[in-house]
Design an enzyme around this catalytic site. Structure first.
Site, mmCIF file in Angstrom:
data_model
loop_
_atom_site.group_PDB
_atom_site.id
_atom_site.type_symbol
_atom_site.label_atom_id
_atom_site.label_comp_id
_atom_site.label_asym_id
_atom_site.label_seq_id
_atom_site.Cartn_x
_atom_site.Cartn_y
_atom_site.Cartn_z
ATOM 1 N N HIS A 236 9.366 -2.734 -18.631
ATOM 2 C CA HIS A 236 10.844 -2.414 -18.564
ATOM 3 C C HIS A 236 11.066 -1.232 -17.641
ATOM 4 O O HIS A 236 10.930 -0.053 -18.001
ATOM 5 C CB HIS A 236 11.030 -1.672 -20.249
ATOM 6 C CG HIS A 236 10.756 -2.921 -21.317
ATOM 7 N ND1 HIS A 236 9.255 -3.253 -21.542
ATOM 8 C CD2 HIS A 236 11.537 -3.650 -21.897
ATOM 9 C CE1 HIS A 236 9.481 -4.258 -22.490
ATOM 10 N NE2 HIS A 236 10.492 -4.505 -22.572
ATOM 11 N N HIS B 106 16.121 -4.936 -17.856
ATOM 12 C CA HIS B 106 15.615 -4.427 -19.219
ATOM 13 C C HIS B 106 14.373 -4.477 -19.284
ATOM 14 O O HIS B 106 13.292 -3.654 -19.284
ATOM 15 C CB HIS B 106 16.338 -4.931 -20.216
ATOM 16 C CG HIS B 106 15.657 -4.611 -21.660
ATOM 17 N ND1 HIS B 106 16.175 -3.542 -22.244
ATOM 18 C CD2 HIS B 106 14.885 -5.263 -22.442
ATOM 19 C CE1 HIS B 106 15.264 -3.424 -23.201
ATOM 20 N NE2 HIS B 106 14.335 -4.212 -23.292
ATOM 21 N N SER C 147 9.330 8.256 -62.188
ATOM 22 C CA SER C 147 8.440 6.989 -62.436
ATOM 23 C C SER C 147 7.338 7.216 -61.742
ATOM 24 O O SER C 147 6.146 6.669 -62.235
ATOM 25 C CB SER C 147 9.381 6.138 -62.059
ATOM 26 O OG SER C 147 10.618 5.622 -62.986
ATOM 27 N N HIS D 184 10.547 -6.796 -59.342
ATOM 28 C CA HIS D 184 9.872 -5.339 -59.523
ATOM 29 C C HIS D 184 8.398 -5.700 -59.494
ATOM 30 O O HIS D 184 7.704 -4.641 -59.492
ATOM 31 C CB HIS D 184 10.203 -4.451 -60.393
ATOM 32 C CG HIS D 184 11.645 -3.877 -60.133
ATOM 33 N ND1 HIS D 184 12.965 -4.567 -59.846
ATOM 34 C CD2 HIS D 184 12.172 -2.631 -60.047
ATOM 35 C CE1 HIS D 184 13.875 -3.757 -59.643
ATOM 36 N NE2 HIS D 184 13.473 -2.753 -59.665
#
Length: 675
Positions: free
Chosen positions: A38, A269, A389, A478
């Site tokens: 690049h 690029h 938790s 979950h």
């Protein structure tokens, strides 16, 4: 070419342009030789980088690990030749011209994207866009924490990062800039390569954001400049240093600056410019030197620049030698844990062996932290808004805040990805061992940063709780299923899943000893019985450090069945063993808290643990494909390959077959099959 640094360098605009052209031509020549890379970004940001390195960045090329150096992170890692050119030009001893010529070749220091550890001056591995920005925020936060604890005589430096449009499109960027604004990290400066170009074309194809307003809304100082005006660049950097907020400098640049037909286009690029375009660029910028040759006067100027902070380094070394805090500071920088730290857990383990509590391993983990965090000040914990938790906050640990950075706990908010990227930055900075918590299922949100922890070989500890369907009512959104298996596939990552309080303490010890790899502690929500009975425990008798061990050998003559389990399923295996032994089926229970450590053991130990010629059954509340290397049969696994369900934890476990009765029936079935 031998260069002798001499007098101070000329930093007029004309001289700066010639110095920045050194970066441009080394970059385009290296990409052209590699026929890959690049070139556009290094050419566009060369002017900004030149002003930064010659007038602001505090570093010493001969002492690249100086703890109080400024940190420079190339978040837009595809433009790696910008960084490699700067390292070579400034005289970093392990970046030679030959390294630039071998850009993107196998085993080269100059990989396609910067890789931490390949050469000094590469502060982090970048390439996945936005990660370097998160790392830079972590480094700036580390500087604040260490300065609060050791004073500005030992720590007083800045962090700079170059980001591109792509970095700021990635979601992690918002998490990172939000945290930086919250903590008011005034020593952080982001240099935005605002070239309006992406791979597909102009950035207007996909974004209409007002970047300055976005940063302002997160509590940043913002400026917009011409990225090719040396006076504007210098003025903006000076203002950034004087502002009490983190700073964004949007540098309007032209990608592939100086290339007659490809400047300002997406064609520059990610592809070589081509020999014809490079020849025209040389003519356009009045550069007469052949490929990879830098005029002696310019190379000399850069090499002098590489030592311009030498006096600052010597003054720092003197302050450090006189400071009463230097011994502890140096210990932390060298990654040496305080002497006797392991012994701090002896009373805890003794109490667990005596009381034999039924506790969730997340609770056991908190007890370990309660004993270790006060004694190991470099342990900096946190959670993505799940402190109660995850049980990641040690008793008495002070909270790190914008008003006080002396604490040992960070509230990251619901920003798992940002948390992990910041923790990488904390670890890379040095002097800090970060650990952070969330639910195991949400490791998906932070996985790209965790993978980079492993790729770089840095010590970051991920406390991932609620590790199975046993969490119950929160249901399948979950409940992790594939997560343990997928994490174990990441090279150089240790995945610990302890079965009780003793193993939890042992796994923490192993993770803290592992200074060149990250660790995951997968911990249960539900209470688990204490299984270990060895009352003579000591840190030297850490069975979990071997990855797996015989928890319960058969009481009969010759072992016929081996039950392998981790975490919450180990106690089920123990219950099943009792029933099987009553049936005269000689059974042993193997606890395997860390398969990676077990795989590293010698063959004799592994065969002793697994039992040669036995029926081997693995038990884990998750996908089971990875267990076949131990059981020698994909069918010999009790697990779950579907999503879970919402309900009481014990009911969910029973529904999916995680009972001692099912294990007994499973073993009997396979014995009859002759497996």
């Amino acid at each position: 070419m031998t260069v002798t640094p001499s007098s101070p360098i000329d930093l007029t605009s004309d001289s700066l342009l010639q110095m920045s052209n050194c970066i441009r031509f080394l970059s385009m020549d290296a990409v052209e030789k590699a026929q890959s890379g690049h070139p556009g970004m290094p050419m566009g940001m060369a002017d900004v980088a030149t002003v930064l390195f010659t007038k602001f960045l505090k570093f010493d090329a001969q002492n690249p690990l100086w703890p109080d150096r400024d940190r420079f992170v190339l978040s837009a890692g595809h433009g790696s030749m910008l960084l490699y050119s700067l390292l070579y030009l400034n005289g970093f001893s392990d970046m030679k011209l030959e390294d630039l010529k071998s850009f993107r070749e196998l085993n080269s220091k100059t990989a396609g994207h910067p890789e931490y550890g390949f050469a000094s001056g590469i502060e982090t591995t970048t390439g996945p866009l936005g990660q370097g920005l998160g790392n830079a925020v972590g480094m700036a936060l580390a500087e604040e924490i260490l300065r609060a604890n050791f004073g500005s005589d030992l720590i007083n430096h800045r962090t700079f990062t170059i980001v591109g449009d792509g970095c700021l499109m990635e979601g992690i960027s918002q998490e990172a800039i939000s945290l930086a604004g919250h903590f008011k990290l005034s020593k952080l400066t982001v240099l935005f390569d605002d070239n309006h170009i992406s791979i597909d074309g102009n950035t207007s194809l996909s974004t209409s954001d007002n970047t300055l307003l976005r940063f302002e809304a997160s509590g940043w100082h913002v400026q917009q400049i011409d990225g090719h005006s040396f006076s504007e660049i210098e003025d903006a950097l000076q203002k950034a240093q004087e502002n009490p907020l983190p700073s964004l400098i949007a540098c309007r640049t032209k990608i592939a600056f100086g290339a007659p037909s490809k400047e300002g286009t997406s064609k520059a690029h990610g592809a070589p410019l081509g020999a014809d375009e490079i020849a025209k660029t040389r003519e356009n910028l009045n550069w007469t030197s052949p490929p990879f040759e830098i005029p002696e006067n310019l190379l000399n100027a850069w090499r002098v620049n590489g030592r311009r902070s030498e006096d600052s380094l010597k003054a720092w070394e003197k302050r450090c030698s006189l400071s009463p805090l230097s011994q502890d500071f140096n210990r932390r920088i060298k990654k040496e844990l305080p002497e006797g730290w392991e012994e701090k857990l002896i009373p805890l383990v003794a109490q667990v062996l005596k009381d034999r509590p039924k506790l969730a391993t997340r609770q056991c983990s908190q007890k370990v932290l309660d004993h270790l965090v006060p004694f190991i000040p470099e342990l900096i914990g946190g959670s993505a808004d799940l402190t109660e938790s995850n049980n990641t906050m040690a008793q008495g640990a002070a909270i790190i805040s914008p008003l006080d950075f002396k604490g040992q706990y960070i509230h990251y908010g619901i920003r798992e990805h940002g948390m992990a990227s910041l923790m990488n930055g904390l670890a890379l900075h040095g002097g800090i061992i970060p650990f952070g918590g969330t639910f195991l299922v949400f490791s998906d949100y932070l996985r790209p940063s965790l993978r980079l922890s492993a790729l770089m070989g840095i010590q970051v500890i991920y406390v991932l709780t609620h590790d199975s369907i046993g969490l119950g009512e929160d249901g399948p959104t979950h409940q992790p299923i594939e997560h343990l298996a997928s994490l174990r596939l990441i090279p150089n990552l240790l995945v610990f899943r302890p079965a009780d309080g003793i193993e939890t303490a042992e796994c923490w010890i192993a993770a803290l000893k592992m200074s060149n790899a990250p660790s995951v502690l997968a911990l249960s929500r539900q209470g688990l019985p204490t299984l270990r009975e060895d009352t003579s425990w000591s840190p030297a008798h850490n069975l979990s450090e071997r990855g797996a061990y015989i928890l319960k050998e058969t009481a009969l003559k010759l072992r016929k069945v081996t039950l392998l389990a981790t975490g919450s399923e180990v106690s089920l295996a123990v219950e099943a063993q009792k029933e099987l032994e009553k049936m005269s089926i000689a059974t042993a229970v193997i606890s395997m808290p860390c398969s990676e450590l077990f795989d590293a053991q010698d063959l004799t130990y592994k065969e002793t643990v697994l039992g040669k010629g036995t029926l081997k059954i693995s038990i884990e509340a998750g996908c089971g494909e990875s267990w076949a290397k131990y059981t020698e049969n994909f069918e010999h696994h009790i697990g779950i390959n579907t999503f879970g369900a919402s309900g009481k934890g014990p009911d969910v476990l029973k529904h999916f077959g995680f009972t001692s009765d099912h294990i007994v029936n499973f073993v009997q079935h396979h014995l009859k099959q002759g497996d």
